[in-house]
Motif scaffolding. Structure first.
Motif, PDB file in Angstrom:
ATOM      1  N   PHE A 186      27.942 -17.323   6.705  1.00  0.00           N
ATOM      2  CA  PHE A 186      26.873 -16.378   6.387  1.00  0.00           C
ATOM      3  C   PHE A 186      27.304 -14.993   6.838  1.00  0.00           C
ATOM      4  O   PHE A 186      28.331 -14.829   7.511  1.00  0.00           O
ATOM      5  CB  PHE A 186      25.581 -16.758   7.118  1.00  0.00           C
ATOM      6  N   PHE A 187      26.537 -13.985   6.500  1.00  0.00           N
ATOM      7  CA  PHE A 187      26.670 -12.659   7.090  1.00  0.00           C
ATOM      8  C   PHE A 187      25.309 -11.992   7.080  1.00  0.00           C
ATOM      9  O   PHE A 187      24.443 -12.306   6.248  1.00  0.00           O
ATOM     10  CB  PHE A 187      27.714 -11.797   6.390  1.00  0.00           C
ATOM     11  N   LYS A 188      25.104 -11.074   8.026  1.00  0.00           N
ATOM     12  CA  LYS A 188      23.814 -10.396   8.125  1.00  0.00           C
ATOM     13  C   LYS A 188      23.696  -9.292   7.088  1.00  0.00           C
ATOM     14  O   LYS A 188      22.647  -9.102   6.487  1.00  0.00           O
ATOM     15  CB  LYS A 188      23.642  -9.819   9.538  1.00  0.00           C
ATOM     16  N   ARG A 189      24.764  -8.527   6.910  1.00  0.00           N
ATOM     17  CA  ARG A 189      24.761  -7.431   5.942  1.00  0.00           C
ATOM     18  C   ARG A 189      25.959  -7.615   5.022  1.00  0.00           C
ATOM     19  O   ARG A 189      27.079  -7.818   5.488  1.00  0.00           O
ATOM     20  CB  ARG A 189      24.839  -6.072   6.656  1.00  0.00           C
ATOM     21  N   ARG A 190      25.705  -7.552   3.733  1.00  0.00           N
ATOM     22  CA  ARG A 190      26.766  -7.807   2.760  1.00  0.00           C
ATOM     23  C   ARG A 190      27.909  -6.810   2.921  1.00  0.00           C
ATOM     24  O   ARG A 190      27.701  -5.632   3.175  1.00  0.00           O
ATOM     25  CB  ARG A 190      26.193  -7.728   1.352  1.00  0.00           C
ATOM     26  N   TYR A 191      29.140  -7.305   2.793  1.00  0.00           N
ATOM     27  CA  TYR A 191      30.311  -6.446   2.905  1.00  0.00           C
ATOM     28  C   TYR A 191      31.301  -6.820   1.801  1.00  0.00           C
ATOM     29  O   TYR A 191      31.320  -7.951   1.327  1.00  0.00           O
ATOM     30  CB  TYR A 191      30.955  -6.566   4.288  1.00  0.00           C
ATOM     31  N   PRO A 192      32.152  -5.874   1.371  1.00  0.00           N
ATOM     32  CA  PRO A 192      32.943  -6.081   0.152  1.00  0.00           C
ATOM     33  C   PRO A 192      34.247  -6.840   0.389  1.00  0.00           C
ATOM     34  O   PRO A 192      35.339  -6.285   0.260  1.00  0.00           O
ATOM     35  CB  PRO A 192      33.228  -4.645  -0.312  1.00  0.00           C
TER      36      PRO A 192
END
Length: 565
Positions: free
Chosen positions: A298-304
């Protein structure tokens, strides 16, 4: 008619996948069985591993061959990183890379040696013309080694897209056939996270482990997870292969919620500017505090990060009142060997008995924004997206020392630390630089000086201060006594070191002529090989000059005798 149509669809899918990359174009770069001590995409410090680390029987000097027809398009020699590295561009649109080499062979070795003497530098980067060093498939190009930042003898091998420079998993090019694998990935542990402030999982707001039971079919069943709000998981896993017991990275991970795909990644290819995302890919705080690497699902804030795809909820699971969910994790290697973890999840109103340990400070960093903090004579500029998540940062300045949080928070982009030295009396400006405590060692930072402002860029947090270096490097322990006869020697060597700012430059001269000395920073050794034929008959005067990054220099002089051959 449905069955033949289905068979046609499956055949077409397989054919398309196999034709995406040429599987019979490249040969093995070595004539020994291939076993990987490091896999493509494997998790490393601050980066994903960009190729295959191929074992060389724990020794140096094995023959390395061109994997296909092509030409040498780049040669780079550096004291760290890839050490001695060779790049071959092939007419099919790909470039193969061979790193940590001991030495180049044939016309490549002669080409490099001439350039090094012309530039008077061991460290060098060259871009030969397409007609300079033409190769055929199977040509001997080098001997395997342990140069650069290698942790032991091996060959680092890559395949890149020549145009985009993206690195591609070599297993897609048929190397999976040369490296058979019928061994299932290994699951070492499972972690569950309460993602939001209002979330609770198993009566905790901190990450906690989940017990797993191995089932008869080789898969795992987790203890039931009781939760409310947004939760997520991370897994501690690695892969092995036939006759190979190294703990290598996995190829693929996917998660499913009630049968629907939730999150996934697959190490097919990535770009070099993505590689630092490894610090958001793992639970970085856990890694820095207890040394355990768990891969977040998972991740808290989307990153590219292009490896991660198709994730609508960022891998997070929302547990509503009255819900019972089944969460499934699938861990696979390139050969299709798969481990499955089934995790039952049930809503629970239970409050947390283990609260978060977050300490609120006056300095709340909003990661999407630029941030600038100043106290006394020190300022810190934090550009937008330098951090992956918002957090409360510790920031203080005492006695010209900056205390900038700690190294449990990863930094993605450079921060700028600036000291105003106008109020510091008797400062030796020429020999002063910004330093950081890295464990018990003082770390050097290239320092820009504009008037009274001394600045450095850093991707680390911690304790920063001004350091002065007025001590010259050491030159010591040559492998021969002064005045010795070296007729039976094929080389001379000497050790160099610098305990503070670090070595910047080294030069050696025989009878006033510059000579090539190869530098191995791991052993702190300079080596000159006599087959360069620079020495004179009988007496030879040797002079070695070493400078550090603050301009302090040391000189060592001696002589030896050697008969010209």
């Amino acid at each position: 008619m449905r069955l033949p149509f289905l068979v046609f669809i499956l055949f077409a899918f397989h054919l398309g996948h196999s034709q995406k990359y040429p599987r019979d174009y490249f040969r093995s770069p070595m004539d020994i069985p291939l076993y990987a001590s490091g896999s493509f995409g494997e998790l490393r410090g601050n980066h994903f591993h960009s190729g295959l680390d191929l074992k060389t029987n724990q020794k140096e000097g094995l023959s390395v061959y061109s994997a296909a027809d092509g030409y040498v398009s780049r040669i780079k020699i550096s004291e760290g990183g890839y050490g001695k590295a060779l790049y071959i561009t092939h007419p099919n649109g790909y470039t193969s890379v061979y790193a940590h080499l001991k030495k180049f062979e044939g016309s490549i070795a002669e080409y490099v040696r001439k350039k090094q003497y012309a530039q008077k530098s061991y460290e060098i980067e060259l871009f030969p013309q397409a007609s300079d060093l033409v190769l055929k498939k199977g040509d001997l190009i080098a001997l395997s080694g342990n140069s650069g930042s290698s942790g032991g003898p091996h060959l680092h091998f890559e395949i890149r897209d020549t145009k985009t420079e993206q690195i591609i998993n070599p297993l897609y090019f048929g190397f999976d056939i040369l490296m058979p694998d019928a061994v299932l990935p290994v699951i070492n542990g499972l972690m569950v996270y309460a993602v939001n402030d209002s979330s609770v999982v198993n009566k905790s707001q901190r990450p906690i482990p989940v017990n797993l039971s191995l089932q008869k079919d080789g898969n795992y069943l987790a203890d039931k997870v009781y939760a409310k709000g947004n939760i997520a998981f991370a897994v501690n896993t690695y892969d092995q292969a036939d006759k190979n017991y190294n703990w290598n990275g996995i190829f693929k991970a996917e998660t499913f919620l009630n049968g629907s795909r939730l999150f996934g990644y697959q190490f097919e290819k990535f770009a070099f500017d993505e590689t630092r995302y490894v610090n958001n890919f793992i639970d970085y705080h856990r890694y820095k505090t207890i040394g355990q690497t768990v891969q977040k699902l998972f991740f808290k804030r989307r990153y590219p990060f292009s490896v991660v795809s198709g994730n609508v909820t960022n891998g997070q699971i929302t547990v509503y009142p009255g819900t019972t969910l089944n969460y499934r994790i699938e861990i696979s290697d390139f050969h299709g060997n798969k481990r499955v973890i089934n995790i039952p999840i049930q809503y629970s109103e239970a409050e947390s008995t283990i609260p978060k340990t977050e300490v609120k400070t006056p300095y709340f960093v909003k990661s999407k924004n630029d941030n600038n903090y100043t106290k006394d004579n020190v300022s810190v500029f934090i550009p937008a997206n330098a951090f992956y998540d918002d957090f409360y940062m510790n920031f203080d300045v005492k006695d010209n020392v900056l205390y900038l949080h700690d190294d449990t928070v990863p930094v993605h982009q450079n921060l700028t630390v600036t000291f105003d030295v106008s109020g510091i009396p008797n400062l030796n400006r020429e020999k002063t630089f910004i330093s950081r405590m890295d464990g018990s060692k003082k770390e050097f930072f290239t320092t820009t000086k504009k008037g009274n402002l001394f600045s450095a860029r850093t991707k680390d947090l911690g304790k920063f201060f001004l350091e002065v270096d007025t001590i010259a490097p050491r030159i010591y322990r040559p492998n021969f006594a002064e005045g010795a006869n070296l007729d039976k020697y094929d080389s001379i060597s000497i050790h160099i070191s610098d305990d503070l700012s670090g070595i910047k430059e080294y030069n050696a001269y025989l009878n006033g002529k510059w000579i090539l000395m190869e530098y191995d920073y791991k052993t702190k050794t300079l080596v000159h090989f006599f087959n360069d034929a620079v020495y004179d008959a009988e007496k030879n005067e040797l002079k070695v000059v070493v400078s550090d990054k603050m301009g302090n220099s040391a000189i060592f002089e001696t002589h030896f005798f050697k008969t010209k051959t």
